[in-house]
Design a protein around this motif. Structure first.
Motif, PDB file in Angstrom:
ATOM      1  N   GLY A 130     -53.631 -32.560 -50.120  1.00 12.80           N
ATOM      2  CA  GLY A 130     -53.359 -31.693 -48.981  1.00 12.80           C
ATOM      3  C   GLY A 130     -54.540 -30.845 -48.541  1.00 12.80           C
ATOM      4  O   GLY A 130     -54.450 -30.140 -47.522  1.00 12.80           O
ATOM      5  N   LYS A 131     -55.649 -30.920 -49.270  1.00 10.37           N
ATOM      6  CA  LYS A 131     -56.801 -30.094 -48.922  1.00 10.37           C
ATOM      7  C   LYS A 131     -57.582 -30.712 -47.758  1.00 10.37           C
ATOM      8  O   LYS A 131     -57.535 -31.899 -47.488  1.00 10.37           O
ATOM      9  CB  LYS A 131     -57.724 -29.905 -50.134  1.00 10.37           C
ATOM     10  CG  LYS A 131     -57.084 -29.103 -51.251  1.00 10.37           C
ATOM     11  CD  LYS A 131     -56.780 -27.687 -50.795  1.00 10.37           C
ATOM     12  CE  LYS A 131     -56.245 -26.804 -51.908  1.00 10.37           C
ATOM     13  NZ  LYS A 131     -54.874 -27.102 -52.289  1.00 10.37           N
ATOM     14  N   ARG A 132     -58.326 -29.860 -47.064  1.00 12.13           N
ATOM     15  CA  ARG A 132     -59.106 -30.266 -45.888  1.00 12.13           C
ATOM     16  C   ARG A 132     -60.580 -30.388 -46.274  1.00 12.13           C
ATOM     17  O   ARG A 132     -61.186 -29.408 -46.700  1.00 12.13           O
ATOM     18  CB  ARG A 132     -58.924 -29.237 -44.772  1.00 12.13           C
ATOM     19  CG  ARG A 132     -57.475 -29.068 -44.310  1.00 12.13           C
ATOM     20  CD  ARG A 132     -57.271 -27.737 -43.595  1.00 12.13           C
ATOM     21  NE  ARG A 132     -57.460 -26.599 -44.480  1.00 12.13           N
ATOM     22  CZ  ARG A 132     -57.374 -25.325 -44.086  1.00 12.13           C
ATOM     23  NH1 ARG A 132     -57.102 -25.035 -42.819  1.00 12.13           N
ATOM     24  NH2 ARG A 132     -57.567 -24.342 -44.959  1.00 12.13           N
ATOM     25  N   PHE A 133     -61.110 -31.597 -46.140  1.00 12.14           N
ATOM     26  CA  PHE A 133     -62.509 -31.881 -46.467  1.00 12.14           C
ATOM     27  C   PHE A 133     -63.308 -32.001 -45.175  1.00 12.14           C
ATOM     28  O   PHE A 133     -62.858 -32.614 -44.211  1.00 12.14           O
ATOM     29  CB  PHE A 133     -62.630 -33.197 -47.238  1.00 12.14           C
ATOM     30  CG  PHE A 133     -62.242 -33.112 -48.689  1.00 12.14           C
ATOM     31  CD1 PHE A 133     -63.203 -33.162 -49.683  1.00 12.14           C
ATOM     32  CD2 PHE A 133     -60.898 -32.988 -49.064  1.00 12.14           C
ATOM     33  CE1 PHE A 133     -62.856 -33.089 -51.017  1.00 12.14           C
ATOM     34  CE2 PHE A 133     -60.536 -32.918 -50.388  1.00 12.14           C
ATOM     35  CZ  PHE A 133     -61.518 -32.968 -51.381  1.00 12.14           C
ATOM     36  N   VAL A 134     -64.511 -31.472 -45.191  1.00 11.95           N
ATOM     37  CA  VAL A 134     -65.360 -31.536 -44.011  1.00 11.95           C
ATOM     38  C   VAL A 134     -66.518 -32.493 -44.269  1.00 11.95           C
ATOM     39  O   VAL A 134     -67.016 -32.605 -45.384  1.00 11.95           O
ATOM     40  CB  VAL A 134     -65.897 -30.131 -43.634  1.00 11.95           C
ATOM     41  CG1 VAL A 134     -66.876 -29.613 -44.664  1.00 11.95           C
ATOM     42  CG2 VAL A 134     -66.522 -30.133 -42.246  1.00 11.95           C
ATOM     43  N   TYR A 135     -66.910 -33.222 -43.233  1.00  6.01           N
ATOM     44  CA  TYR A 135     -68.105 -34.057 -43.310  1.00  6.01           C
ATOM     45  C   TYR A 135     -68.808 -33.980 -41.961  1.00  6.01           C
ATOM     46  O   TYR A 135     -68.281 -33.412 -41.000  1.00  6.01           O
ATOM     47  CB  TYR A 135     -67.754 -35.503 -43.681  1.00  6.01           C
ATOM     48  CG  TYR A 135     -66.897 -36.245 -42.681  1.00  6.01           C
ATOM     49  CD1 TYR A 135     -67.466 -37.111 -41.747  1.00  6.01           C
ATOM     50  CD2 TYR A 135     -65.507 -36.092 -42.667  1.00  6.01           C
ATOM     51  CE1 TYR A 135     -66.686 -37.801 -40.829  1.00  6.01           C
ATOM     52  CE2 TYR A 135     -64.722 -36.775 -41.760  1.00  6.01           C
ATOM     53  CZ  TYR A 135     -65.320 -37.630 -40.846  1.00  6.01           C
ATOM     54  OH  TYR A 135     -64.544 -38.305 -39.930  1.00  6.01           O
ATOM     55  N   SER A 136     -70.019 -34.539 -41.879  1.00  3.96           N
ATOM     56  CA  SER A 136     -70.800 -34.361 -40.653  1.00  3.96           C
ATOM     57  C   SER A 136     -70.327 -35.294 -39.547  1.00  3.96           C
ATOM     58  O   SER A 136     -69.749 -34.861 -38.551  1.00  3.96           O
ATOM     59  CB  SER A 136     -72.289 -34.538 -40.915  1.00  3.96           C
ATOM     60  OG  SER A 136     -72.583 -35.852 -41.357  1.00  3.96           O
ATOM     61  N   ARG A 137     -70.572 -36.597 -39.719  1.00  2.00           N
ATOM     62  CA  ARG A 137     -70.259 -37.568 -38.670  1.00  2.00           C
ATOM     63  C   ARG A 137     -69.760 -38.867 -39.284  1.00  2.00           C
ATOM     64  O   ARG A 137     -70.051 -39.150 -40.441  1.00  2.00           O
ATOM     65  CB  ARG A 137     -71.511 -37.859 -37.816  1.00  2.00           C
ATOM     66  CG  ARG A 137     -71.800 -36.774 -36.807  1.00  2.00           C
ATOM     67  CD  ARG A 137     -73.138 -36.966 -36.134  1.00  2.00           C
ATOM     68  NE  ARG A 137     -73.298 -35.998 -35.040  1.00  2.00           N
ATOM     69  CZ  ARG A 137     -73.559 -34.717 -35.226  1.00  2.00           C
ATOM     70  NH1 ARG A 137     -73.696 -34.242 -36.428  1.00  2.00           N
ATOM     71  NH2 ARG A 137     -73.676 -33.893 -34.191  1.00  2.00           N
ATOM     72  N   PRO A 138     -69.046 -39.676 -38.491  1.00  2.00           N
ATOM     73  CA  PRO A 138     -68.644 -40.995 -38.998  1.00  2.00           C
ATOM     74  C   PRO A 138     -69.858 -41.816 -39.416  1.00  2.00           C
ATOM     75  O   PRO A 138     -70.919 -41.751 -38.791  1.00  2.00           O
ATOM     76  CB  PRO A 138     -67.936 -41.625 -37.791  1.00  2.00           C
ATOM     77  CG  PRO A 138     -67.433 -40.460 -36.997  1.00  2.00           C
ATOM     78  CD  PRO A 138     -68.480 -39.387 -37.161  1.00  2.00           C
ATOM     79  N   LYS A 139     -69.701 -42.544 -40.522  1.00  2.00           N
ATOM     80  CA  LYS A 139     -70.743 -43.420 -41.083  1.00  2.00           C
ATOM     81  C   LYS A 139     -71.913 -42.638 -41.657  1.00  2.00           C
ATOM     82  O   LYS A 139     -72.985 -43.182 -41.875  1.00  2.00           O
ATOM     83  CB  LYS A 139     -71.235 -44.429 -40.040  1.00  2.00           C
ATOM     84  CG  LYS A 139     -70.125 -45.294 -39.458  1.00  2.00           C
ATOM     85  CD  LYS A 139     -70.629 -46.164 -38.334  1.00  2.00           C
ATOM     86  CE  LYS A 139     -69.474 -46.897 -37.663  1.00  2.00           C
ATOM     87  NZ  LYS A 139     -69.907 -47.658 -36.476  1.00  2.00           N
ATOM     88  N   SER A 140     -71.687 -41.355 -41.911  1.00  2.00           N
ATOM     89  CA  SER A 140     -72.735 -40.518 -42.500  1.00  2.00           C
ATOM     90  C   SER A 140     -72.651 -40.570 -44.018  1.00  2.00           C
ATOM     91  O   SER A 140     -71.665 -41.041 -44.599  1.00  2.00           O
ATOM     92  CB  SER A 140     -72.573 -39.071 -42.042  1.00  2.00           C
ATOM     93  OG  SER A 140     -71.329 -38.558 -42.507  1.00  2.00           O
ATOM     94  N   VAL A 141     -73.702 -40.073 -44.672  1.00  2.00           N
ATOM     95  CA  VAL A 141     -73.682 -39.962 -46.126  1.00  2.00           C
ATOM     96  C   VAL A 141     -72.538 -39.063 -46.568  1.00  2.00           C
ATOM     97  O   VAL A 141     -71.818 -39.369 -47.523  1.00  2.00           O
ATOM     98  CB  VAL A 141     -75.029 -39.404 -46.642  1.00  2.00           C
ATOM     99  CG1 VAL A 141     -74.929 -39.005 -48.116  1.00  2.00           C
ATOM    100  CG2 VAL A 141     -76.130 -40.447 -46.465  1.00  2.00           C
ATOM    101  N   SER A 142     -72.328 -37.943 -45.873  1.00  2.00           N
ATOM    102  CA  SER A 142     -71.300 -36.989 -46.304  1.00  2.00           C
ATOM    103  C   SER A 142     -69.900 -37.590 -46.230  1.00  2.00           C
ATOM    104  O   SER A 142     -69.078 -37.381 -47.137  1.00  2.00           O
ATOM    105  CB  SER A 142     -71.375 -35.704 -45.478  1.00  2.00           C
ATOM    106  OG  SER A 142     -71.263 -35.961 -44.095  1.00  2.00           O
TER     107      SER A 142
END
Length: 328
Positions: A130-142
């Motif tokens: 249920g937690k919200r994870f953030v990443y930079s952009r699609p197909k990114s390392v993050s």
């Protein structure tokens, strides 16, 4: 007749001069997150130390991108010689039919901090639901690493919310304002926040199950490979020299990064030091590491982010790695 011969000779010399100028013309390269994250450190050192010209290529500009597929598109749109991009972005572009090849290794393995807000109860895999994870952009390392981390703890991606926010700084602002729950902080952003007195709860256990994996790779178009092979080899060799200098002289490397990235010297020193403590071989020397690339591809494929299998023979060209890197 004599006048005609003189004119012809002059024209021929002009053509030769033009050809020489074209062959020696300055080039730009693309490096993902250059000037903001540390993927570009070896290139900054190579520029400062003159390694590009020593190797035989005149690089006048290092263009940046905000990660993911934008790095590949920036290289293609600008007709630049070479790019270091996220491996997932390179593989996706190849799958989509882009005429590019992976020609060198970049960075491998862990290099960032996983954090949440102080006091947040995220202490074991069960707490991730249920937690919200953030990443930079699609197909990114993050994005790729987040998916791989969840898989390593047998947490389905559907059990969390993935939020693409574009910029890591914006992601941390969202974390601080309770808009998301878990973020990756790469360097030098972590050191900048630390120096500013911002506190986070670090989650060191989150990625401890991850196998070794490739983060970024060097790519070039098929046309550049066919027509500008020596220049590509020169770029990769200059970067290798930058990596060797970094490992041998981390303090001077930090001073170069502070200048190139417009960072306070203490932040640059902290950032370089933290990465070296976390992963002493994060900056690779340019050789293609097949097992590490396969590990990333398998992680992506297992969560539906990449169509497997990868035809590695068609996707790579291993003739560009510097000979000295292959012996490391």
């Amino acid at each position: 007749m004599k006048r005609l011969k003189t004119a012809v000779r002059g024209f021929a010399l002009a053509c030769l001069s033009f050809a020489s100028l074209s062959a020696a013309r300055a080039e730009d390269i693309v490096v993902t997150h250059y000037g903001s994250l540390l993927y570009g450190v070896p290139y900054a050192i190579a520029m400062e130390k003159g390694y590009f010209k020593e190797a035989g290529v005149d690089i006048t500009g290092i263009l940046t991108s905000k990660g993911g597929g934008t790095s590949v598109r920036n290289m293609m749109a600008g007709e630049t010689l070479f790019a270091e991009v996220a491996l997932p972005a390179a593989l996706s572009a190849i799958k989509e039919g882009f005429n590019i090849k992976i020609i060198s290794g970049g960075t491998d393995g862990r290099s960032s901090f996983w954090v949440t807000r102080p006091g947040e109860k995220i202490d074991k895999p069960e707490d991730l639901k249920g937690k919200r994870f953030v990443y930079s952009r699609p197909k990114s390392v993050s994005e790729s690493i987040t998916l791989a981390v969840l898989k390593s703890w047998n947490v389905p991606a559907t059990d969390v919310k993935m939020v693409a926010i574009g910029d890591f700084g914006a992601g941390l602002t969202a974390l601080e304002h309770n808009k998301i729950d878990v973020a990756i902080i790469p360097e030098p952003i972590y050191s900048q926040k630390e120096k500013a007195g911002v506190k986070y709860k670090i989650l060191p256990w989150l990625d401890e199950r991850l196998p070794a994996y490739a983060q970024t790779v060097g790519i070039a178009t098929d046309e550049a490979i066919a027509k500008q092979g020596p220049k590509l080899k020169a770029v990769i060799e200059a970067r290798r020299k930058g990596v060797e200098f970094l490992y041998a002289n981390p303090k001077e490397a930090a001073a170069i990064v502070a200048k190139a990235y417009n960072l306070p010297p203490d932040v640059a020193t902290s950032a370089i030091g933290n990465v070296l403590k976390m992963n002493p071989t994060w900056w690779g020397r340019g050789d293609l590491k097949q097992p590490l690339m396969e590990a990333m591809a398998e992680a992506l494929g297992s969560v539906g982010a990449l169509q497997l299998p990868v035809d590695w023979k068609a996707a790579t060209n291993d003739s560009f790695a510097p000979p000295s890197a292959k012996t490391q």
